[in-house]
Design a protein around this motif. Structure first.
Motif, PDB file in Angstrom:
ATOM      1  N   TYR A  56       0.844  -1.206   0.000  1.00 33.99           N
ATOM      2  CA  TYR A  56       0.000   0.000   0.000  1.00 33.99           C
ATOM      3  C   TYR A  56       0.875   1.250   0.000  1.00 33.99           C
ATOM      4  O   TYR A  56       0.601   2.217  -0.709  1.00 33.99           O
ATOM      5  CB  TYR A  56      -0.932   0.003   1.218  1.00 33.99           C
ATOM      6  CG  TYR A  56      -2.106  -0.951   1.115  1.00 33.99           C
ATOM      7  CD1 TYR A  56      -3.287  -0.562   0.483  1.00 33.99           C
ATOM      8  CD2 TYR A  56      -2.045  -2.233   1.659  1.00 33.99           C
ATOM      9  CE1 TYR A  56      -4.385  -1.424   0.411  1.00 33.99           C
ATOM     10  CE2 TYR A  56      -3.132  -3.100   1.585  1.00 33.99           C
ATOM     11  CZ  TYR A  56      -4.304  -2.690   0.953  1.00 33.99           C
ATOM     12  OH  TYR A  56      -5.376  -3.536   0.873  1.00 33.99           O
ATOM     13  N   GLU A  57       1.955   1.214   0.818  1.00 36.85           N
ATOM     14  CA  GLU A  57       2.845   2.372   0.894  1.00 36.85           C
ATOM     15  C   GLU A  57       3.545   2.618  -0.441  1.00 36.85           C
ATOM     16  O   GLU A  57       3.610   3.745  -0.918  1.00 36.85           O
ATOM     17  CB  GLU A  57       3.889   2.172   2.003  1.00 36.85           C
ATOM     18  CG  GLU A  57       3.287   2.361   3.389  1.00 36.85           C
ATOM     19  CD  GLU A  57       4.138   1.715   4.497  1.00 36.85           C
ATOM     20  OE1 GLU A  57       5.304   1.322   4.231  1.00 36.85           O
ATOM     21  OE2 GLU A  57       3.617   1.599   5.617  1.00 36.85           O
ATOM     22  N   ALA A  58       4.064   1.544  -1.046  1.00 35.70           N
ATOM     23  CA  ALA A  58       4.826   1.706  -2.290  1.00 35.70           C
ATOM     24  C   ALA A  58       3.955   2.257  -3.411  1.00 35.70           C
ATOM     25  O   ALA A  58       4.398   3.060  -4.231  1.00 35.70           O
ATOM     26  CB  ALA A  58       5.436   0.360  -2.713  1.00 35.70           C
ATOM     27  N   LYS A  59       2.694   1.837  -3.452  1.00 31.16           N
ATOM     28  CA  LYS A  59       1.804   2.263  -4.539  1.00 31.16           C
ATOM     29  C   LYS A  59       1.076   3.568  -4.237  1.00 31.16           C
ATOM     30  O   LYS A  59       0.483   4.161  -5.137  1.00 31.16           O
ATOM     31  CB  LYS A  59       0.731   1.190  -4.782  1.00 31.16           C
ATOM     32  CG  LYS A  59       1.208  -0.010  -5.575  1.00 31.16           C
ATOM     33  CD  LYS A  59       0.052  -0.963  -5.831  1.00 31.16           C
ATOM     34  CE  LYS A  59      -1.100  -0.396  -6.633  1.00 31.16           C
ATOM     35  NZ  LYS A  59      -1.049  -0.624  -8.078  1.00 31.16           N
ATOM     36  N   GLY A  60       1.075   3.959  -2.956  1.00 26.30           N
ATOM     37  CA  GLY A  60       0.212   5.072  -2.569  1.00 26.30           C
ATOM     38  C   GLY A  60      -1.235   4.675  -2.756  1.00 26.30           C
ATOM     39  O   GLY A  60      -2.072   5.452  -3.207  1.00 26.30           O
ATOM     40  N   ARG A  61      -1.535   3.414  -2.417  1.00 27.33           N
ATOM     41  CA  ARG A  61      -2.857   2.852  -2.678  1.00 27.33           C
ATOM     42  C   ARG A  61      -3.783   3.115  -1.508  1.00 27.33           C
ATOM     43  O   ARG A  61      -3.408   2.911  -0.360  1.00 27.33           O
ATOM     44  CB  ARG A  61      -2.705   1.342  -2.886  1.00 27.33           C
ATOM     45  CG  ARG A  61      -3.977   0.583  -3.251  1.00 27.33           C
ATOM     46  CD  ARG A  61      -3.611  -0.886  -3.416  1.00 27.33           C
ATOM     47  NE  ARG A  61      -4.714  -1.768  -3.707  1.00 27.33           N
ATOM     48  CZ  ARG A  61      -4.990  -2.252  -4.913  1.00 27.33           C
ATOM     49  NH1 ARG A  61      -4.271  -1.862  -5.937  1.00 27.33           N
ATOM     50  NH2 ARG A  61      -5.969  -3.120  -5.088  1.00 27.33           N
ATOM     51  N   PRO A  62      -5.016   3.552  -1.783  1.00 27.01           N
ATOM     52  CA  PRO A  62      -5.957   3.737  -0.677  1.00 27.01           C
ATOM     53  C   PRO A  62      -6.220   2.399   0.019  1.00 27.01           C
ATOM     54  O   PRO A  62      -6.345   1.366  -0.646  1.00 27.01           O
ATOM     55  CB  PRO A  62      -7.221   4.267  -1.341  1.00 27.01           C
ATOM     56  CG  PRO A  62      -7.021   4.155  -2.814  1.00 27.01           C
ATOM     57  CD  PRO A  62      -5.593   3.853  -3.089  1.00 27.01           C
ATOM     58  N   SER A  63      -6.283   2.425   1.342  1.00 29.60           N
ATOM     59  CA  SER A  63      -6.382   1.170   2.091  1.00 29.60           C
ATOM     60  C   SER A  63      -7.766   0.531   1.988  1.00 29.60           C
ATOM     61  O   SER A  63      -8.007  -0.524   2.554  1.00 29.60           O
ATOM     62  CB  SER A  63      -6.020   1.411   3.556  1.00 29.60           C
ATOM     63  OG  SER A  63      -6.870   2.417   4.066  1.00 29.60           O
ATOM     64  N   ILE A  64      -8.681   1.159   1.236  1.00 26.20           N
ATOM     65  CA  ILE A  64     -10.010   0.552   1.052  1.00 26.20           C
ATOM     66  C   ILE A  64     -10.042  -0.390  -0.152  1.00 26.20           C
ATOM     67  O   ILE A  64     -11.053  -1.007  -0.424  1.00 26.20           O
ATOM     68  CB  ILE A  64     -11.098   1.629   0.827  1.00 26.20           C
ATOM     69  CG1 ILE A  64     -10.662   2.595  -0.274  1.00 26.20           C
ATOM     70  CG2 ILE A  64     -11.398   2.375   2.114  1.00 26.20           C
ATOM     71  CD1 ILE A  64     -11.798   3.366  -0.906  1.00 26.20           C
ATOM     72  N   ASN A  65      -8.926  -0.475  -0.883  1.00 27.36           N
ATOM     73  CA  ASN A  65      -8.925  -1.275  -2.110  1.00 27.36           C
ATOM     74  C   ASN A  65      -8.225  -2.618  -1.891  1.00 27.36           C
ATOM     75  O   ASN A  65      -7.021  -2.666  -1.695  1.00 27.36           O
ATOM     76  CB  ASN A  65      -8.229  -0.465  -3.217  1.00 27.36           C
ATOM     77  CG  ASN A  65      -8.500  -1.039  -4.596  1.00 27.36           C
ATOM     78  OD1 ASN A  65      -9.126  -2.090  -4.736  1.00 27.36           O
ATOM     79  ND2 ASN A  65      -8.019  -0.364  -5.616  1.00 27.36           N
ATOM     80  N   ASP A 112      -6.746  -9.075   7.345  1.00 25.59           N
ATOM     81  CA  ASP A 112      -7.719  -8.063   6.922  1.00 25.59           C
ATOM     82  C   ASP A 112      -7.112  -7.025   5.990  1.00 25.59           C
ATOM     83  O   ASP A 112      -7.798  -6.474   5.129  1.00 25.59           O
ATOM     84  CB  ASP A 112      -8.307  -7.344   8.147  1.00 25.59           C
ATOM     85  CG  ASP A 112      -9.319  -8.220   8.872  1.00 25.59           C
ATOM     86  OD1 ASP A 112      -9.852  -9.153   8.229  1.00 25.59           O
ATOM     87  OD2 ASP A 112      -9.565  -7.989  10.073  1.00 25.59           O
ATOM     88  N   ILE A 113      -5.826  -6.773   6.170  1.00 27.08           N
ATOM     89  CA  ILE A 113      -5.208  -5.736   5.344  1.00 27.08           C
ATOM     90  C   ILE A 113      -5.232  -6.123   3.862  1.00 27.08           C
ATOM     91  O   ILE A 113      -5.339  -5.280   2.979  1.00 27.08           O
ATOM     92  CB  ILE A 113      -3.771  -5.424   5.829  1.00 27.08           C
ATOM     93  CG1 ILE A 113      -3.242  -4.195   5.100  1.00 27.08           C
ATOM     94  CG2 ILE A 113      -2.853  -6.616   5.675  1.00 27.08           C
ATOM     95  CD1 ILE A 113      -1.963  -3.649   5.663  1.00 27.08           C
ATOM     96  N   VAL A 114      -5.171  -7.425   3.579  1.00 35.07           N
ATOM     97  CA  VAL A 114      -5.200  -7.904   2.190  1.00 35.07           C
ATOM     98  C   VAL A 114      -6.557  -7.621   1.558  1.00 35.07           C
ATOM     99  O   VAL A 114      -6.656  -7.243   0.390  1.00 35.07           O
ATOM    100  CB  VAL A 114      -4.900  -9.421   2.125  1.00 35.07           C
ATOM    101  CG1 VAL A 114      -5.136  -9.966   0.717  1.00 35.07           C
ATOM    102  CG2 VAL A 114      -3.480  -9.707   2.585  1.00 35.07           C
ATOM    103  N   THR A 115      -7.605  -7.817   2.352  1.00 35.34           N
ATOM    104  CA  THR A 115      -8.959  -7.740   1.804  1.00 35.34           C
ATOM    105  C   THR A 115      -9.623  -6.407   2.128  1.00 35.34           C
ATOM    106  O   THR A 115     -10.813  -6.236   1.884  1.00 35.34           O
ATOM    107  CB  THR A 115      -9.821  -8.885   2.362  1.00 35.34           C
ATOM    108  OG1 THR A 115      -9.982  -8.692   3.779  1.00 35.34           O
ATOM    109  CG2 THR A 115      -9.180 -10.236   2.120  1.00 35.34           C
ATOM    110  N   ALA A 116      -8.835  -5.489   2.677  1.00 34.99           N
ATOM    111  CA  ALA A 116      -9.347  -4.169   3.061  1.00 34.99           C
ATOM    112  C   ALA A 116     -10.557  -4.313   3.973  1.00 34.99           C
ATOM    113  O   ALA A 116     -11.541  -3.592   3.840  1.00 34.99           O
ATOM    114  CB  ALA A 116      -9.674  -3.337   1.821  1.00 34.99           C
ATOM    115  N   GLY A 117     -10.469  -5.301   4.873  1.00 39.37           N
ATOM    116  CA  GLY A 117     -11.508  -5.464   5.885  1.00 39.37           C
ATOM    117  C   GLY A 117     -12.717  -6.263   5.424  1.00 39.37           C
ATOM    118  O   GLY A 117     -13.608  -6.549   6.219  1.00 39.37           O
TER     119      GLY A 117
END
Ligand code: TXA
Ligand code: MG
Length: 335
Positions: A56-65, A112-117
């Protein structure tokens, strides 16, 4: 960041060494980019929360995805699934290894972090030999989104990965250009009827032919209803994309002239030439498979050429073009 070429006459090292190094990095919670048949993935140990956090950090990806988990075979997929449905089973038996992701209920081992909850996980057995060898060598499920910065165009070559992510990734396995060229079909397989969340080169019609029924549902997190202020475009090049139907070539030509008059750089993706020497033009294949294979490389090239506007001749409204039109529209293409 290191790039190691695998296969071909110019391979850098013994591929076994490269896979060993990559597997070691993954086990240690580091990031490894690798080719799949669709696009390059940015991989991490799927059961290691800290490692997935790095994605998530490397991509700057929103944690909801949520992130797709890549596994070696159907048994490995079942091991992560709390409810392996008949829908999932028939799709897996038919299309794996291959460019389709099955969303099923997850087991607790999947963080949960993999599936965004969510209580579901997207699983895929890729068909690319480098991806499969890496999963087997590492002996792990590999969480991997496309190996690009969030919202940018997915990478279909190792060079795209290096240009987009640079030192945010520890190792890039270079297996040459990918063959499918756009991301996998994402299917919700939790119920009796398969629901296509993201179209791909395995079409809704291919799925319906197999399962008797299937429905489209733009429900993957990338396409989720957008709130103001949230990032709006996905799979997007820097250039603005503008679609035109084949019968309005004259209007595309006049738009191109206007833009040039305002000193803007114009690109085009067309099925036959517009005949304008000032346009950075790519004549695209009329076969959808070949078009998909070259789509992202073409968008990357148009960005490199500094185009402000790209005129895109609209592909036919037929099932085999659905995923391509979807990506053009997500890339910001307007009629
Ligand atoms: O071809 C591909 O799918 C590539 C290669 C690397 O496998 N991966 C890829 O990942 O495109 P990514 O993260 O860029 O896109 C994954 C898509 C997203 O639209 C995400 O919302 C959806 O899959 N997805 C993943 N898990 C999901 C879940 N549990 N429920 C719904 N959608 C899910
Ligand atoms: Mg992506």
């Amino acid at each position: 960041m290191r790039v190691v070429r695998i296969g071909g006459a110019d391979a850098d090292t013994d591929p076994r060494e490269a896979f060993e190094e990559a597997a070691e990095l993954l086990r240690a919670g580091r990031l490894v980019a690798f080719p799949t048949e669709t696009v390059y993935g940015l991989g991490a140990h799927a059961l290691d929360e800290r490692a997935v956090q790095r994605i998530y950090e490397a991509k700057g990806r929103p944690s909801i995805n949520p992130i797709i988990v890549h596994v070696a075979d159907r048994d490995a997929a079942r091991a992560l699934s709390a409810d392996w449905t008949p829908t999932a089973d028939v799709l897996a038996r038919t299309f794996w290894p291959g460019p389709i992701t099955l969303v099923v209920r997850k087991r607790d081992v999947v963080p949960d972090i993999v599936t965004a909850g969510r209580d579901t996980v997207g699983l895929r057995v890729p068909s690319h030999p480098v991806a499969l060898a890496l999963i087997q060598r590492a002996g792990l499920p590999i969480a991997a989104p496309s190996a690009n910065l969030s919202t940018q165009v997915s990478p279909t070559t190792a060079e795209h990965v290096v240009r987009g992510l640079g030192d945010r990734v520890d190792l890039v396995l270079d297996g040459g250009p990918t063959t499918v060229g756009i991301e996998s079909t994402v299917v919700d397989a939790t119920g009796a009827v398969a629901r296509v969340l993201r179209p791909g080169m395995i079409s809704l019609e291919d799925i319906a032919a197999l399962t008797g029924a299937a429905e489209a549902a733009a429900d993957d997190a990338d396409a989720a209803p957008r709130s103001p202020g949230l990032v709006g475009r996905h799979y997007a090049p820097r250039a603005r994309l503008q679609l035109f139907p084949p019968e309005r070539r004259w209007s595309a030509v006049s738009t191109a002239r206007d833009e040039r008059a305002q000193e803007r750089r114009v690109g085009a993706m067309v099925f036959s030439t517009l005949g304008l020497d000032f346009v950075t033009e790519h004549v695209m294949p009329s076969d959808p498979g070949a078009y998909a294979r070259s789509l992202y490389a073409t968008l990357h090239a148009l960005d490199e050429a500094g185009c402000d506007l790209v005129l895109v001749e609209r592909p036919p409204s037929r099932p085999e073009w659905t995923a391509i039109i979807d990506r053009l529209e997500r890339g910001g293409a307007t009629p």
